[in-house]
Design a protein around this motif. Structure first.
Motif, PDB file in Angstrom:
ATOM      1  N   LEU A  19     -29.918 -23.705 -59.312  1.00 32.60           N
ATOM      2  CA  LEU A  19     -28.788 -23.828 -60.225  1.00 32.60           C
ATOM      3  C   LEU A  19     -28.678 -25.270 -60.692  1.00 32.60           C
ATOM      4  CD1 LEU A  19     -26.073 -21.722 -58.388  1.00 32.60           C
ATOM      5  CD2 LEU A  19     -27.876 -20.955 -59.946  1.00 32.60           C
ATOM      6  N   SER A  20     -28.254 -25.423 -61.934  1.00 24.56           N
ATOM      7  CA  SER A  20     -28.054 -26.746 -62.508  1.00 24.56           C
ATOM      8  C   SER A  20     -26.641 -26.844 -63.047  1.00 24.56           C
ATOM      9  CB  SER A  20     -29.044 -26.980 -63.654  1.00 24.56           C
ATOM     10  OG  SER A  20     -30.379 -26.864 -63.215  1.00 24.56           O
ATOM     11  N   CYS A  21     -26.129 -28.058 -63.034  1.00 24.41           N
ATOM     12  CA  CYS A  21     -24.806 -28.316 -63.597  1.00 24.41           C
ATOM     13  C   CYS A  21     -24.885 -29.617 -64.375  1.00 24.41           C
ATOM     14  CB  CYS A  21     -23.770 -28.408 -62.493  1.00 24.41           C
ATOM     15  SG  CYS A  21     -22.134 -28.953 -63.036  1.00 24.41           S
ATOM     16  N   ALA A  22     -24.578 -29.534 -65.650  1.00 28.80           N
ATOM     17  CA  ALA A  22     -24.581 -30.711 -66.513  1.00 28.80           C
ATOM     18  C   ALA A  22     -23.142 -31.147 -66.757  1.00 28.80           C
ATOM     19  CB  ALA A  22     -25.271 -30.390 -67.831  1.00 28.80           C
ATOM     20  N   ILE A  50     -17.237 -40.177 -65.647  1.00 22.37           N
ATOM     21  CA  ILE A  50     -18.193 -41.159 -65.140  1.00 22.37           C
ATOM     22  C   ILE A  50     -18.899 -40.490 -63.966  1.00 22.37           C
ATOM     23  CG2 ILE A  50     -18.527 -43.465 -64.202  1.00 22.37           C
ATOM     24  CD1 ILE A  50     -15.857 -44.232 -65.517  1.00 22.37           C
ATOM     25  N   PHE A  51     -20.068 -39.937 -64.236  1.00 19.90           N
ATOM     26  CA  PHE A  51     -20.701 -39.040 -63.277  1.00 19.90           C
ATOM     27  C   PHE A  51     -21.009 -39.715 -61.953  1.00 19.90           C
ATOM     28  CE2 PHE A  51     -22.856 -35.216 -62.156  1.00 19.90           C
ATOM     29  CZ  PHE A  51     -23.929 -35.598 -61.371  1.00 19.90           C
ATOM     30  N   SER A  52     -21.451 -40.933 -61.977  1.00 19.98           N
ATOM     31  CA  SER A  52     -21.956 -41.573 -60.761  1.00 19.98           C
ATOM     32  C   SER A  52     -20.897 -41.744 -59.690  1.00 19.98           C
ATOM     33  CB  SER A  52     -22.586 -42.913 -61.096  1.00 19.98           C
ATOM     34  OG  SER A  52     -21.627 -43.774 -61.670  1.00 19.98           O
ATOM     35  N   VAL A  53     -19.621 -41.765 -60.065  1.00 12.53           N
ATOM     36  CA  VAL A  53     -18.574 -41.965 -59.060  1.00 12.53           C
ATOM     37  C   VAL A  53     -18.012 -40.657 -58.543  1.00 12.53           C
ATOM     38  CG1 VAL A  53     -17.943 -44.162 -60.088  1.00 12.53           C
ATOM     39  CG2 VAL A  53     -16.636 -42.116 -60.711  1.00 12.53           C
ATOM     40  N   GLN A  54     -18.428 -39.559 -59.142  1.00 12.68           N
ATOM     41  CA  GLN A  54     -17.876 -38.269 -58.759  1.00 12.68           C
ATOM     42  C   GLN A  54     -18.514 -37.744 -57.474  1.00 12.68           C
ATOM     43  OE1 GLN A  54     -15.470 -36.812 -60.735  1.00 12.68           O
ATOM     44  NE2 GLN A  54     -15.625 -38.582 -62.103  1.00 12.68           N
ATOM     45  N   ASP A  55     -17.691 -37.127 -56.637  1.00 17.50           N
ATOM     46  CA  ASP A  55     -18.219 -36.277 -55.573  1.00 17.50           C
ATOM     47  C   ASP A  55     -18.436 -34.906 -56.215  1.00 17.50           C
ATOM     48  OD1 ASP A  55     -15.964 -37.667 -53.099  1.00 17.50           O
ATOM     49  OD2 ASP A  55     -17.967 -38.307 -53.706  1.00 17.50           O
ATOM     50  N   MET A  56     -19.638 -34.400 -56.104  1.00 16.82           N
ATOM     51  CA  MET A  56     -19.991 -33.140 -56.757  1.00 16.82           C
ATOM     52  C   MET A  56     -20.156 -32.028 -55.726  1.00 16.82           C
ATOM     53  SD  MET A  56     -20.021 -34.089 -59.885  1.00 16.82           S
ATOM     54  CE  MET A  56     -20.650 -32.568 -60.619  1.00 16.82           C
ATOM     55  N   THR A 108     -30.170 -26.549 -50.723  1.00 16.25           N
ATOM     56  CA  THR A 108     -30.189 -27.999 -50.803  1.00 16.25           C
ATOM     57  C   THR A 108     -29.487 -28.436 -52.077  1.00 16.25           C
ATOM     58  OG1 THR A 108     -32.314 -28.098 -49.637  1.00 16.25           O
ATOM     59  CG2 THR A 108     -31.627 -30.070 -50.848  1.00 16.25           C
ATOM     60  N   ILE A 109     -28.548 -29.364 -51.936  1.00 19.99           N
ATOM     61  CA  ILE A 109     -27.872 -29.934 -53.094  1.00 19.99           C
ATOM     62  C   ILE A 109     -28.442 -31.320 -53.362  1.00 19.99           C
ATOM     63  CG2 ILE A 109     -25.983 -30.890 -51.691  1.00 19.99           C
ATOM     64  CD1 ILE A 109     -24.105 -30.318 -54.070  1.00 19.99           C
ATOM     65  N   PHE A 110     -28.649 -31.641 -54.620  1.00 24.76           N
ATOM     66  CA  PHE A 110     -29.086 -32.990 -54.982  1.00 24.76           C
ATOM     67  C   PHE A 110     -28.596 -33.313 -56.371  1.00 24.76           C
ATOM     68  CE2 PHE A 110     -32.767 -31.724 -57.630  1.00 24.76           C
ATOM     69  CZ  PHE A 110     -32.983 -30.431 -57.197  1.00 24.76           C
ATOM     70  N   ARG A 111     -28.604 -34.583 -56.699  1.00 24.49           N
ATOM     71  CA  ARG A 111     -28.040 -35.023 -57.967  1.00 24.49           C
ATOM     72  C   ARG A 111     -28.981 -35.996 -58.654  1.00 24.49           C
ATOM     73  NH1 ARG A 111     -22.444 -37.431 -56.504  1.00 24.49           N
ATOM     74  NH2 ARG A 111     -22.427 -38.107 -58.694  1.00 24.49           N
ATOM     75  N   ASP A 112     -28.845 -36.066 -59.956  1.00 25.58           N
ATOM     76  CA  ASP A 112     -29.580 -37.027 -60.775  1.00 25.58           C
ATOM     77  C   ASP A 112     -28.546 -37.742 -61.631  1.00 25.58           C
ATOM     78  OD1 ASP A 112     -31.026 -38.373 -62.760  1.00 25.58           O
ATOM     79  OD2 ASP A 112     -32.647 -36.898 -62.719  1.00 25.58           O
ATOM     80  N   ASN A 113     -28.162 -38.924 -61.203  1.00 26.27           N
ATOM     81  CA  ASN A 113     -27.099 -39.639 -61.916  1.00 26.27           C
ATOM     82  C   ASN A 113     -27.536 -40.025 -63.330  1.00 26.27           C
ATOM     83  OD1 ASN A 113     -25.379 -39.386 -59.748  1.00 26.27           O
ATOM     84  ND2 ASN A 113     -25.716 -41.474 -58.996  1.00 26.27           N
ATOM     85  N   GLY A 114     -28.802 -40.315 -63.510  1.00 25.19           N
ATOM     86  CA  GLY A 114     -29.287 -40.676 -64.837  1.00 25.19           C
ATOM     87  C   GLY A 114     -29.140 -39.538 -65.835  1.00 25.19           C
ATOM     88  N   LYS A 115     -29.316 -38.311 -65.358  1.00 19.35           N
ATOM     89  CA  LYS A 115     -29.196 -37.134 -66.215  1.00 19.35           C
ATOM     90  C   LYS A 115     -27.793 -36.528 -66.165  1.00 19.35           C
ATOM     91  CE  LYS A 115     -34.059 -35.761 -65.979  1.00 19.35           C
ATOM     92  NZ  LYS A 115     -35.016 -34.673 -65.606  1.00 19.35           N
TER      93      LYS A 115
END
Length: 115
Positions: A20-23, A28-34, A68-75
């Protein structure tokens, strides 16, 4: 305007995998807890997985070792890799973002697992 848009939900057989993806936009994405939550028919919404702005993760007991959860702050995206899927994983999966008391939700994506 804050938007969280999920994608990747599908119908798969038990034992299969999905990502699953979430855009995110408007935050300000980088400071968010997702995080990812899910809600099955007739059941309460439950935490699936969370990832803090610093990259720490936590998982619901039902999915530990499989998801597994992971994030891409650049995207500006967060992902949920789901392996060894079970019929009981069938639910609508929601992406969430939280920062300083503000909590946002996506519209959800349907995941269905056939036995």
């Amino acid at each position: 305007q804050v938007q969280l848009v999920e994608s990747g939900g599908d119908l798969v057989q038990a034992g299969g995998s999905l990502r699953l993806s979430c855009a995110a936009s408007g935050i300000i994405f980088s400071v968010q807890d997702m995080g990812w939550y899910r809600q099955a028919p007739g059941k309460e919404r439950e935490l699936v997985a969370g990832i803090t702005s610093g990259g720490s993760t936590n998982y619901g007991d039902a999915v530990k070792g499989r998801f597994t959860i992971f994030r891409d702050n650049g995207k500006r995206m967060v992902f949920l890799q789901m392996n060894s899927l079970k019929p009981e994983d069938t639910a609508v999966y929601y992406c969430t973002a939280a920062y300083r008391g503000r909590h946002y939700w996506g519209q959800g994506t349907q995941v269905a697992i056939s036995s």
